[in-house]
Design a protein around this motif. Structure first.
Motif, PDB file in Angstrom:
ATOM      1  N   LEU A   1       1.526  43.948 -27.778  1.00 28.83           N
ATOM      2  CA  LEU A   1       0.659  44.770 -26.933  1.00 28.83           C
ATOM      3  C   LEU A   1      -0.802  44.373 -27.136  1.00 28.83           C
ATOM      4  O   LEU A   1      -1.569  44.235 -26.176  1.00 28.83           O
ATOM      5  CB  LEU A   1       0.883  46.239 -27.274  1.00 28.83           C
ATOM      6  CG  LEU A   1       0.219  47.250 -26.350  1.00 28.83           C
ATOM      7  CD1 LEU A   1       0.837  47.184 -24.984  1.00 28.83           C
ATOM      8  CD2 LEU A   1       0.340  48.639 -26.920  1.00 28.83           C
ATOM      9  N   ALA A   2      -1.185  44.164 -28.402  1.00 24.94           N
ATOM     10  CA  ALA A   2      -2.561  43.740 -28.687  1.00 24.94           C
ATOM     11  C   ALA A   2      -2.850  42.394 -28.033  1.00 24.94           C
ATOM     12  O   ALA A   2      -3.907  42.191 -27.418  1.00 24.94           O
ATOM     13  CB  ALA A   2      -2.777  43.658 -30.198  1.00 24.94           C
ATOM     14  N   ASP A   3      -1.891  41.448 -28.151  1.00 21.69           N
ATOM     15  CA  ASP A   3      -2.093  40.141 -27.526  1.00 21.69           C
ATOM     16  C   ASP A   3      -2.224  40.284 -26.014  1.00 21.69           C
ATOM     17  O   ASP A   3      -3.059  39.650 -25.386  1.00 21.69           O
ATOM     18  CB  ASP A   3      -0.913  39.215 -27.856  1.00 21.69           C
ATOM     19  CG  ASP A   3      -0.921  38.812 -29.315  1.00 21.69           C
ATOM     20  OD1 ASP A   3      -1.992  38.878 -29.929  1.00 21.69           O
ATOM     21  OD2 ASP A   3       0.143  38.444 -29.830  1.00 21.69           O
TER      22      ASP A   3
ATOM     23  N   ARG B   1       8.509  36.539 -33.536  1.00 18.16           N
ATOM     24  CA  ARG B   1       7.503  36.147 -34.522  1.00 18.16           C
ATOM     25  C   ARG B   1       7.871  36.638 -35.912  1.00 18.16           C
ATOM     26  O   ARG B   1       7.699  35.950 -36.905  1.00 18.16           O
ATOM     27  CB  ARG B   1       6.130  36.692 -34.108  1.00 18.16           C
ATOM     28  CG  ARG B   1       5.504  35.867 -33.012  1.00 18.16           C
ATOM     29  CD  ARG B   1       4.250  36.501 -32.503  1.00 18.16           C
ATOM     30  NE  ARG B   1       3.170  36.421 -33.472  1.00 18.16           N
ATOM     31  CZ  ARG B   1       1.934  36.815 -33.216  1.00 18.16           C
ATOM     32  NH1 ARG B   1       1.642  37.300 -32.029  1.00 18.16           N
ATOM     33  NH2 ARG B   1       1.005  36.726 -34.114  1.00 18.16           N
TER      34      ARG B   1
ATOM     35  N   ARG C   1       7.429  34.243 -44.849  1.00 17.19           N
ATOM     36  CA  ARG C   1       6.150  34.893 -44.580  1.00 17.19           C
ATOM     37  C   ARG C   1       6.418  36.340 -44.212  1.00 17.19           C
ATOM     38  O   ARG C   1       7.564  36.788 -44.249  1.00 17.19           O
ATOM     39  CB  ARG C   1       5.417  34.180 -43.437  1.00 17.19           C
ATOM     40  CG  ARG C   1       4.952  32.799 -43.804  1.00 17.19           C
ATOM     41  CD  ARG C   1       4.068  32.204 -42.754  1.00 17.19           C
ATOM     42  NE  ARG C   1       4.779  31.835 -41.536  1.00 17.19           N
ATOM     43  CZ  ARG C   1       4.585  32.406 -40.365  1.00 17.19           C
ATOM     44  NH1 ARG C   1       3.719  33.370 -40.233  1.00 17.19           N
ATOM     45  NH2 ARG C   1       5.268  32.008 -39.313  1.00 17.19           N
ATOM     46  N   VAL C   2       5.363  37.043 -43.851  1.00 17.48           N
ATOM     47  CA  VAL C   2       5.520  38.452 -43.509  1.00 17.48           C
ATOM     48  C   VAL C   2       5.522  38.648 -41.998  1.00 17.48           C
ATOM     49  O   VAL C   2       6.254  39.464 -41.470  1.00 17.48           O
ATOM     50  CB  VAL C   2       4.391  39.289 -44.144  1.00 17.48           C
ATOM     51  CG1 VAL C   2       4.588  40.741 -43.836  1.00 17.48           C
ATOM     52  CG2 VAL C   2       4.372  39.074 -45.631  1.00 17.48           C
ATOM     53  N   GLY C   3       4.705  37.858 -41.297  1.00 18.43           N
ATOM     54  CA  GLY C   3       4.614  38.030 -39.854  1.00 18.43           C
ATOM     55  C   GLY C   3       3.634  39.120 -39.496  1.00 18.43           C
ATOM     56  O   GLY C   3       2.959  39.664 -40.357  1.00 18.43           O
ATOM     57  N   PRO C   4       3.509  39.435 -38.204  1.00 17.29           N
ATOM     58  CA  PRO C   4       2.523  40.441 -37.779  1.00 17.29           C
ATOM     59  C   PRO C   4       2.765  41.758 -38.493  1.00 17.29           C
ATOM     60  O   PRO C   4       3.874  42.262 -38.495  1.00 17.29           O
ATOM     61  CB  PRO C   4       2.788  40.585 -36.278  1.00 17.29           C
ATOM     62  CG  PRO C   4       3.549  39.396 -35.887  1.00 17.29           C
ATOM     63  CD  PRO C   4       4.284  38.919 -37.088  1.00 17.29           C
ATOM     64  N   LEU C   5       1.716  42.303 -39.108  1.00 21.39           N
ATOM     65  CA  LEU C   5       1.930  43.514 -39.891  1.00 21.39           C
ATOM     66  C   LEU C   5       0.773  44.501 -39.772  1.00 21.39           C
ATOM     67  O   LEU C   5       0.974  45.672 -39.465  1.00 21.39           O
ATOM     68  CB  LEU C   5       2.127  43.126 -41.366  1.00 21.39           C
ATOM     69  CG  LEU C   5       2.291  44.273 -42.342  1.00 21.39           C
ATOM     70  CD1 LEU C   5       3.588  44.977 -42.081  1.00 21.39           C
ATOM     71  CD2 LEU C   5       2.282  43.754 -43.769  1.00 21.39           C
ATOM     72  N   GLU C   6      -0.460  44.013 -39.975  1.00 22.24           N
ATOM     73  CA  GLU C   6      -1.567  44.934 -40.203  1.00 22.24           C
ATOM     74  C   GLU C   6      -1.962  45.707 -38.950  1.00 22.24           C
ATOM     75  O   GLU C   6      -2.659  46.706 -39.049  1.00 22.24           O
ATOM     76  CB  GLU C   6      -2.789  44.170 -40.707  1.00 22.24           C
ATOM     77  CG  GLU C   6      -2.580  43.467 -42.027  1.00 22.24           C
ATOM     78  CD  GLU C   6      -2.539  44.442 -43.191  1.00 22.24           C
ATOM     79  OE1 GLU C   6      -3.085  45.534 -43.057  1.00 22.24           O
ATOM     80  OE2 GLU C   6      -1.942  44.083 -44.218  1.00 22.24           O
ATOM     81  N   VAL C   7      -1.538  45.266 -37.769  1.00 24.05           N
ATOM     82  CA  VAL C   7      -1.953  45.956 -36.553  1.00 24.05           C
ATOM     83  C   VAL C   7      -1.396  47.373 -36.527  1.00 24.05           C
ATOM     84  O   VAL C   7      -2.059  48.295 -36.051  1.00 24.05           O
ATOM     85  CB  VAL C   7      -1.550  45.133 -35.314  1.00 24.05           C
ATOM     86  CG1 VAL C   7      -0.072  44.878 -35.263  1.00 24.05           C
ATOM     87  CG2 VAL C   7      -2.007  45.795 -34.053  1.00 24.05           C
TER      88      VAL C   7
ATOM     89  N   ILE D   1       3.634  46.587 -32.462  1.00 23.30           N
ATOM     90  CA  ILE D   1       2.871  46.549 -31.213  1.00 23.30           C
ATOM     91  C   ILE D   1       1.938  45.349 -31.177  1.00 23.30           C
ATOM     92  O   ILE D   1       0.961  45.324 -30.442  1.00 23.30           O
ATOM     93  CB  ILE D   1       2.084  47.870 -31.006  1.00 23.30           C
ATOM     94  CG1 ILE D   1       1.346  48.239 -32.285  1.00 23.30           C
ATOM     95  CG2 ILE D   1       2.996  48.977 -30.567  1.00 23.30           C
ATOM     96  CD1 ILE D   1       0.427  49.408 -32.102  1.00 23.30           C
ATOM     97  N   GLN D   2       2.254  44.317 -31.957  1.00 26.27           N
ATOM     98  CA  GLN D   2       1.438  43.093 -31.949  1.00 26.27           C
ATOM     99  C   GLN D   2       1.371  42.489 -30.548  1.00 26.27           C
ATOM    100  O   GLN D   2       0.310  42.078 -30.084  1.00 26.27           O
ATOM    101  CB  GLN D   2       2.043  42.091 -32.930  1.00 26.27           C
ATOM    102  CG  GLN D   2       1.331  40.757 -32.990  1.00 26.27           C
ATOM    103  CD  GLN D   2      -0.077  40.887 -33.499  1.00 26.27           C
ATOM    104  OE1 GLN D   2      -0.317  41.483 -34.533  1.00 26.27           O
ATOM    105  NE2 GLN D   2      -1.019  40.344 -32.766  1.00 26.27           N
TER     106      GLN D   2
END
Lengths: 350, 365
Positions: B97-99, B71, B80-86, B94-95
Motif C-alpha cells: 500500500l505504501a509503495d 517479498r 532476511r526479515v523483509g518489509p517490517l517497520e511500516v 501494508i508495505q
C-alpha cells in the motif's frame, strides 16, 4: 531538494503522501567504488535494509532515491546528472563515503568533482567506507526529514570554544621555496652476470648511433639517443627482432628544463629477446616538447602516446589524436601530471 | 422514476445472495427506502460475483497480499526479515500500500521518443483483457454472465493479454523495451499452444465448456487426478504466461531492466506492474475450476450462498501462495531453453493429455 520535501508534505493529502514516500524509499545505487560492497552488506541477510521499506532497484525510472557510492570523477558527474534527471519527482540524494564528501583519499585531485556541485544532496554519510549501520541510519534520517520537514544530523558533538581549551598549535606553513631536485638518472649502470646482454650491447652499439648503451639490470638495457633519431633507432630495433612497444613513458624534470621520453621495446617472436626490455630514451626541451610518433610502426604505442599527451602535453608528431583529450574528461584541466601544475591552494581552518 | 427504481429493486431482490450469517442486518436494511436498493444491488448475484467476490474487491486485497507475501517469502528464504517497520504489529503487511501511494504521487514521465497517446493509454487498455474474464467466471450460484462456453471465453481473453504487453513495449520505443517485447512474443508462442491444448483436453474430459458441468463432474475425483498430465502442463504454462521466475524472460530485471515496462514511472508503472499478478489470479481461478473442483468444498450452513465464492477464493490463494515459492528458489532459463521446453516436452505432454482426456471423456459419457 527542499521543494520535493515541501511537495511531499504539502496539500490536503500531505499526511498520505508523507507516509507513502517515507516507507517506500527505493534506492538506485550508483556504484563507483568500494562503498558498493557496504551497500550490498546493508541490504543482505545481516542488516536487511528492506525492513524499513527500502528496496534496491537497478532502474532509475521507478525509484525515488539515489545513493552515490564513492568518488565522482569529471566523467562520472555526467552519468550522475543523467541518472538523477531520469528519476521522477520527488527524488532524494544520499552521498556515501568520504570521497563524495570532500574527496577522501583523492582530496584535491584534478579529476574529482563534489557530488553536491552536480545534484542537490540531502544527506552525507561519512566514513571510508561507512558501515552498513551508518548507511541505514542515513536512510532513517531521510525518513525523519520527510516526516518532520527539517534535516538533522544524527550525530551530535559537544561544543568547545577555542579560547577555553589549550592554545592552538602552530600549523605547518607551506614551503617558501622548492629545493633543487636531484637529477633523474634513467640509465644507472649495474654489474650483472649476463653474457647474452654483453653481446647484445655490442650489437646495439654497432648498429645504432647511440649516446650511450648501458645495462641497468638483468634483461634490462637503456639506450640514450638524440630525440630526432628515435625513429631510426626503432627501425634498427625492429630489424633485430624487437616487434612491439611495451610502454611509453614521460618524466618531467623541471629543474633541468626537459622531459625524458622513454620507449620500452620488447619481442614476442624471437625467443632469446623475449625477456629483454630495451629502454630507448631521449631528452626533449620543455618549452617545445615535440617528438616523432612511433604509432605507425608499432601500433601498441598509439594509445600510450595519446595518454602521455593527456598528462604531459608532449606532442608526438604523426599521431592523429594530438590536441584532443583521450582518457581525461573534456573539461579536465590541461596536463595535470606536469610538476608545475597548480592545484587548489591548501587551506587551513583555524 | 419510482417505477424504474421499483423495477430495479425487484430485479435485484429476486436474485440475491442468501447469507444466513448477515440475514438480520440485511432484513433491517431492506426496510429503509433508498438504502434497500443499494443493499439489493450489492447482494445481487451477478454484481456480487463481478465486483466483490471473486471479482474486483478481493482482487485488490489479493494484490496487496501477494506483493507483500512474495517479498516476505523471498526474504525469509534468503535469511532476511523483509518489509517490517511500516506496520510492525502486522509484520509489515501494508508495505504494498505504501509503495502504491508513493507511485501514485510520483511524476509520470513520458519521454520524448515515446508514442505519446499509446504510451499513456495502453496500461489502462491492458486491463480490459485482464479483467473481462471475471464476468464469465462462476463461483457457486454467483455468476456475472452465464454462458455454456465460459471456459473457452476465459481462455480467449487470456490469450489477448500478451498482445497488449507487446504493444506497450512498442509504444515505449526504447531498446530494452524492444528486446522485452520480442521476448514476450517468443514466450507467447512457447506456452500458448500447450496451454490451449491442455484446456481442450479438460473440455474433452468433461464433455462441455460449461464451468458448472466441469465442477459437477469433479464431485468424486478432482480433475488433477483425472488428468495429471494436463495438470502439469497447465502449471508450467501458467508460470511461463505470468513471467514467474524460471521463465521470467520478458522482464528480466537484471539484464533488460523490466523489458517492456522499463520506461514507465509513477502510477503508470504501478498499473503495468500488477498486470502479471492479475493474469496469475485469472489463470488460477480457471485452474481451480478445471483441476481442483472449483467452488465445491465443506458446506457451512451459516454462510449459505457465500460458500461457493469463499471456497473458490481460498483455493486460489493457496495455489498462488505455493506458486510464489518458485520465484525465490529457481534460477532463470535462457530464452532458447524456454522455447525448446515449450515446443518439445510441453507440446508432447499436452498431446498426451489430449489423448487421455479424450479417452476418459468417451468412457465417462
Amino acid at each position: 531538494m527542499d521543494e520535493f520535501i515541501e511537495f511531499v508534505r504539502g496539500g490536503p493529502l500531505g499526511p498520505i503522501k508523507k507516509w507513502g514516500t517515507k516507507w517506500s524509499l527505493w534506492p538506485v545505487h550508483l556504484v563507483t567504488a568500494c562503498c558498493g560492497a557496504e551497500l550490498a552488506h546493508a541490504f543482505a541477510a545481516g542488516y536487511d535494509g528492506e525492513r524499513i521499506g527500502a528496496l534496491n532497484y537497478g532502474i532509475a525510472r521507478q525509484t525515488n532515491l539515489i545513493i552515490v557510492e564513492g568518488a565522482i570523477t569529471r566523467k562520472m558527474a555526467r552519468v550522475l546528472r543523467i541518472t538523477w534527471e531520469q528519476m521522477p519527482d520527488p527524488k532524494f540524494v544520499i552521498v556515501m563515503g568520504a570521497c563524495g564528501l570532500q574527496g577522501g583519499i583523492f582530496w584535491n585531485g584534478y579529476h574529482l568533482v563534489k557530488p553536491s556541485d552536480v545534484v542537490p544532496v540531502d544527506f552525507f554519510i561519512p566514513g571510508c567506507p561507512p558501515t552498513p549501520e551508518a548507511l541505514l541510519r542515513g536512510i532513517r534520517q531521510l525518513q525523519f526529514k520527510i516526516e518532520t520537514g527539517e534535516a538533522k544530523t544524527s550525530a551530535t558533538f559537544p561544543e568547545i570554544s577555542l579560547e577555553a581549551g589549550r592554545k592552538p598549535r602552530v600549523l605547518p606553513r607551506p614551503p617558501k621555496k622548492i629545493s633543487k631536485a636531484p637529477a633523474v638518472i634513467v640509465n644507472a649502470p649495474k654489474e650483472v652476470d649476463w653474457e647474452f646482454g654483453q653481446k647484445l650491447v655490442e650489437e646495439l652499439k654497432a648498429k645504432i648511433e647511440a649516446k650511450s648503451v648501458t645495462i641497468t639490470g638483468k634483461n634490462r638495457i637503456a639506450v640514450k639517443v638524440e630525440s630526432d633519431s628515435i625513429t631510426k633507432t626503432a627501425i634498427r630495433l625492429k630489424e633485430m627482432g624487437f616487434d612491439h612497444i611495451k610502454n611509453v613513458n614521460v618524466i618531467d624534470v623541471p629543474n633541468e628544463d626537459k622531459f625524458i621520453v622513454e620507449y620500452h621495446f620488447s619481442s614476442y617472436s624471437v625467443k632469446e629477446l623475449m625477456p629483454v626490455i630495451v629502454n630507448v630514451f631521449a631528452d626533449i626541451p620543455r618549452d617545445n616538447p615535440k617528438v616523432k610518433s612511433l604509432a605507425n610502426m608499432f601500433p601498441s604505442a598509439d594509445y600510450m602516446e595519446r595518454e602521455m599527451y593527456d598528462f604531459f602535453g608532449v606532442i608526438f608528431e604523426g599521431n592523429p589524436w594530438m590536441g584532443r583529450k583521450f582518457l581525461l574528461a573534456p573539461d579536465a584541466p590541461e596536463f595535470p601530471l606536469r610538476k608545475d601544475f597548480k592545484l587548489e591552494e591548501e587551506v587551513y581552518v583555524r | 422514476m419510482m417505477d424504474i427504481i421499483n423495477y430495479l429493486f425487484e430485479t435485484f431482490s429476486s436474485n440475491m445472495m442468501d447469507i444466513p450469517l448477515i440475514a438480520p442486518i440485511v432484513d433491517y436494511l431492506m426496510k429503509i427506502p433508498v438504502i434497500n436498493v443499494l443493499v439489493a444491488l450489492i447482494l445481487w448475484k451477478p454484481f456480487f460475483a463481478v465486483i466483490i467476490m471473486p471479482g474486483l474487491g478481493v482482487l485488490v486485497l489479493y494484490l496487496l497480499y501477494v506483493v507483500w507475501y512474495e517479498r516476505k517469502l523471498t526474504a525469509r528464504i534468503q535469511w532476511r526479515v523483509g518489509p517490517l517497520e511500516v506496520a510492525r504489529p502486522i509484520r509489515g503487511a501494508i508495505q504494498a500500500l505504501a509503495d502504491g501511494i508513493r507511485y501514485f504521487f510520483q511524476e509520470a514521465i513520458v519521454h520524448r521518443e515515446a508514442h505519446r497517446p499509446y504510451y499513456v493509454q495502453l496500461p489502462i487498455l491492458a486491463f480490459i483483457p485482464v479483467l473481462l474474464p471475471i464476468m464469465f467466471i462462476p463461483a457457486g450460484s454467483a455468476v456475472g454472465i452465464y454462458t455454456p462456453y465460459s471456459i473457452q471465453l476465459i481462455v480467449t481473453f487470456i490469450a489477448l493479454i500478451p498482445i497488449t504487453i507487446v504493444a506497450i513495449g512498442w509504444a515505449a520505443n526504447s531498446r530494452f523495451a524492444y528486446i522485452g517485447s520480442v521476448r514476450e512474443a517468443f514466450m507467447y508462442f512457447a506456452y500458448e499452444v500447450p496451454f490451449i491444448i491442455a484446456v481442450i483436453s479438460m473440455i474433452f474430459l468433461y464433455g462441455s465448456g460449461d464451468a458448472y458441468v466441469a465442477v459437477e463432474k469433479q464431485s468424486a475425483i478432482p480433475g488433477a487426478l483425472l488428468n495429471p498430465i494436463a495438470f502439469i502442463v497447465y502449471i508450467i504454462a501458467m508460470l511461463m504466461a505470468t513471467s514467474r521466475l524460471p521463465f521470467e524472460i520478458p522482464e528480466a530485471d537484471q539484464e533488460i531492466a523490466f523489458g517492456p515496462f522499463v520506461e514507465y514511472s509513477g502510477i503508470l508503472f504501478g498499473l503495468v506492474m500488477v498486470l502479471a499478478y492479475e493474469k496469475l489470479y485469472i489463470m488460477t481461478l480457471l485452474f481451480t475450476i478445471l483441476f481442483l473442483g472449483g467452488w465445491s468444498g465443506l458446506y457451512c450452513p451459516l454462510l449459505g450462498d457465500l460458500n461457493g465464492p469463499l471456497w473458490m477464493f481460498i483455493k486460489t490463494i493457496v495455489v498462488i501462495s505455493i506458486l510464489v515459492i518458485v520465484r525465490s528458489i529457481y534460477a532463470r532459463y535462457r530464452l532458447d531453453q524456454a522455447l525448446r521446453i515449450g515446443w518439445t516436452s510441453m507440446l508432447a505432454l499436452s498431446i498426451a493429455a489430449l489423448v487421455v482426456g479424450g479417452a476418459l471423456g468417451v468412457w465417462l459419457s
